[in-house]
Design an enzyme around this catalytic site. Structure first.
Site, PDB file in Angstrom:
ATOM      1  N   HIS A 133       0.840  -1.210   0.000  1.00 22.43           N
ATOM      2  CA  HIS A 133       0.000   0.000   0.000  1.00 22.43           C
ATOM      3  C   HIS A 133       0.871   1.255   0.000  1.00 22.43           C
ATOM      4  O   HIS A 133       0.648   2.176  -0.795  1.00 22.43           O
ATOM      5  CB  HIS A 133      -0.925  -0.003   1.216  1.00 22.43           C
ATOM      6  CG  HIS A 133      -1.716   1.258   1.381  1.00 22.43           C
ATOM      7  ND1 HIS A 133      -2.700   1.644   0.495  1.00 22.43           N
ATOM      8  CD2 HIS A 133      -1.651   2.246   2.315  1.00 22.43           C
ATOM      9  CE1 HIS A 133      -3.218   2.804   0.888  1.00 22.43           C
ATOM     10  NE2 HIS A 133      -2.596   3.197   1.980  1.00 22.43           N
ATOM     11  N   LYS A 253     -10.265  12.045   6.741  1.00 21.22           N
ATOM     12  CA  LYS A 253     -10.390  10.745   7.408  1.00 21.22           C
ATOM     13  C   LYS A 253     -11.381  10.783   8.574  1.00 21.22           C
ATOM     14  O   LYS A 253     -11.995   9.764   8.892  1.00 21.22           O
ATOM     15  CB  LYS A 253      -9.028  10.327   7.988  1.00 21.22           C
ATOM     16  CG  LYS A 253      -7.929  10.176   6.965  1.00 21.22           C
ATOM     17  CD  LYS A 253      -8.002   8.831   6.292  1.00 21.22           C
ATOM     18  CE  LYS A 253      -6.735   8.557   5.497  1.00 21.22           C
ATOM     19  NZ  LYS A 253      -6.742   7.222   4.923  1.00 21.22           N
ATOM     20  N   THR A 349      -4.134   0.329   5.477  1.00 28.74           N
ATOM     21  CA  THR A 349      -4.708  -0.402   4.346  1.00 28.74           C
ATOM     22  C   THR A 349      -3.904  -1.668   4.058  1.00 28.74           C
ATOM     23  O   THR A 349      -2.680  -1.620   3.981  1.00 28.74           O
ATOM     24  CB  THR A 349      -4.701   0.496   3.095  1.00 28.74           C
ATOM     25  OG1 THR A 349      -5.325   1.722   3.436  1.00 28.74           O
ATOM     26  CG2 THR A 349      -5.430  -0.157   1.942  1.00 28.74           C
TER      27      THR A 349
END
Ligand code: CA
Length: 417
Positions: A133, A253, A349
């Site tokens: 990621h 976020k 992630t």
């Protein structure tokens, strides 16, 4: 439905995530009573508060079980919660039907129950621990030849997230509003995020508090981890891109993160330990560890458009994590930062090495350049209004299955500004 094994007198359908081996903890309510502690088995919930009222589990304070969060039960310590797990396994065995006559009082169908956010989360930290990621994002936003920043292989990078907006699976989310700026534009714009994304993550629940100044070694770390959940770190990429320099993620976020309702104890995952990636260069001494600290947990993400069937868009695995949970805790506490029971640490992630294993739309569609076809003929670059994102996860080995159920969330249009 057939039994996957004759282990329990409670019916456990084949391929159920909630087997006799698993027994994850959660908070539920139903028509009979308000929020209380339960354990998932098959398609039912074992009502621990009801068990206590019937004269079982008398060693546990009733207020710990008749409680809207798991924190007080977890705070009793791992010796107590592990003993509870073993007692419940014993009572649920097919050849020990002690509790079976009480089934109508102590079993609640999951279909008839409402599941709640199982924790009071004081602090939430999000790591960035998948090599694939971090490499993908670095290649897209910086330099493909130099995708990783110089610190990445030396420490588990993380940031402090917002605990107040963590919500339980099933809670819908309005598309966030915010500031964005197109590359070619001179001034920023304000409006609904156009690049709304998910991040496939797992998170661990801290099960033991520390005092300010106390460090946790990698060898001690598992003692501080109560269990794991699935976690969707919703991300507004356009808001994130404009705001994140120099202090990192903020409003892109903090509008919402979704959590699966059942907390799987770390010990239920024991059979699924797995080696992690080789760490090169060698890490500093406080980040070294012995033994297998990764876990082989299969993960899947699907997008379901309104009135359509879900389309699987990603299949990854928790075993790919470069930095493991013990290293994350050791690093997080090395400066003396203290922890409280119920704190949450998310993995970052979880992308695998192959393109179908990428854990976000940003990577799966390579910043929107490779759209994903949907069953209704439309395509997705990012998440659209009324789409539901569904994440699932389970571990399976030698006929043993331990699953997490799912975390799902639907995106609704922005609320008027
Ligand atoms: Ca994240």
């Amino acid at each position: 439905m057939p039994q996957s094994s004759p282990l329990s007198w409670v019916n456990v359908p084949v391929n159920s995530d909630f087997t006799w081996h698993n027994l994850p903890f959660g908070i539920f309510s139903d028509a009979k009573a308000g929020p209380r502690v339960g354990v998932a088995i098959g398609e039912d919930i074992l009502d621990l508060a009801a068990l206590r009222q019937l004269g079982f589990l008398m060693h546990l304070p009733p207020e710990v079980l008749e409680n809207a969060v798991l924190n007080d039960l977890i705070a009793l310590g791992k010796s107590t919660t592990l003993a509870l797990r073993h007692t419940l396994q014993d009572w649920l065995r097919a050849d020990k039907p002690t509790l079976q006559p009480y089934a109508p009082q102590i079993l609640v169908s999951q279909k008839e129950a409402q599941l709640h956010l199982p924790l009071k989360i004081g602090d939430y930290t999000d790591f960035y621990s998948s090599l694939e990621h971090a490499t993908n994002v670095g290649a897209m936003f910086r330099d493909p030849k130099n995708a990783l920043l110089p610190n990445w292989r030396h420490l588990p990078v993380g940031y402090h997230g917002r605990a107040s907006s963590i919500i339980v699976s099933g809670t819908p989310i309005h598309r966030p509003l915010g500031q964005t700026k197109a590359d070619e534009a001179e001034m920023p714009d304000f409006g609904p995020s156009r690049l709304l994304d998910f991040e496939l993550e797992m998170a661990f629940v801290v099960g033991k508090s520390t005092t300010l100044g106390q460090r946790i070694s990698t060898a001690e770390a598992e003692d501080y981890i109560f269990g794991l959940v699935l976690f969707n770190d919703w991300s507004a990429r356009d808001i994130q891109k404009w705001e994140y320099v120099p202090l990192g993620p903020f409003l892109g976020k903090s509008f919402a993160s979704s959590l699966s309702p059942w907390v799987v104890m770390l010990e239920a995952l024991e059979p699924f330990r797995s080696p992690g990636p080789v760490q090169e260069p060698a890490v500093l001494p406080y980040l070294r560890f012995d033994g297998l600290k990764n876990y082989d947990i299969q993960l899947e993400v699907a997008i379901q458009a309104q009135h359509q069937s879900p389309q699987v868009v990603c299949q990854s695995n928790f075993k790919y994590m470069y930095w493991n949970m013990c290293q994350q805790l050791a690093h997080h506490s090395v400066n003396g930062c203290n922890f409280n029971v119920g704190d949450l640490c998310a993995s970052g992630t979880i992308s695998g090495p192959q393109a179908h294993q990428y854990g976000s739309m940003l990577e799966l569609t390579w910043r929107g350049t490779k759209p994903i076809p949907m069953p209704d003929g439309t395509e997705r670059r990012f998440i659209q209004d009324y789409d539901t994102v569904i994440m699932k996860g389970f571990a399976e080995k030698d006929g043993l299955r331990v699953g997490f159920g799912e975390v799902r969330g639907q995106i609704l249009p922005s609320q008027p500004a």
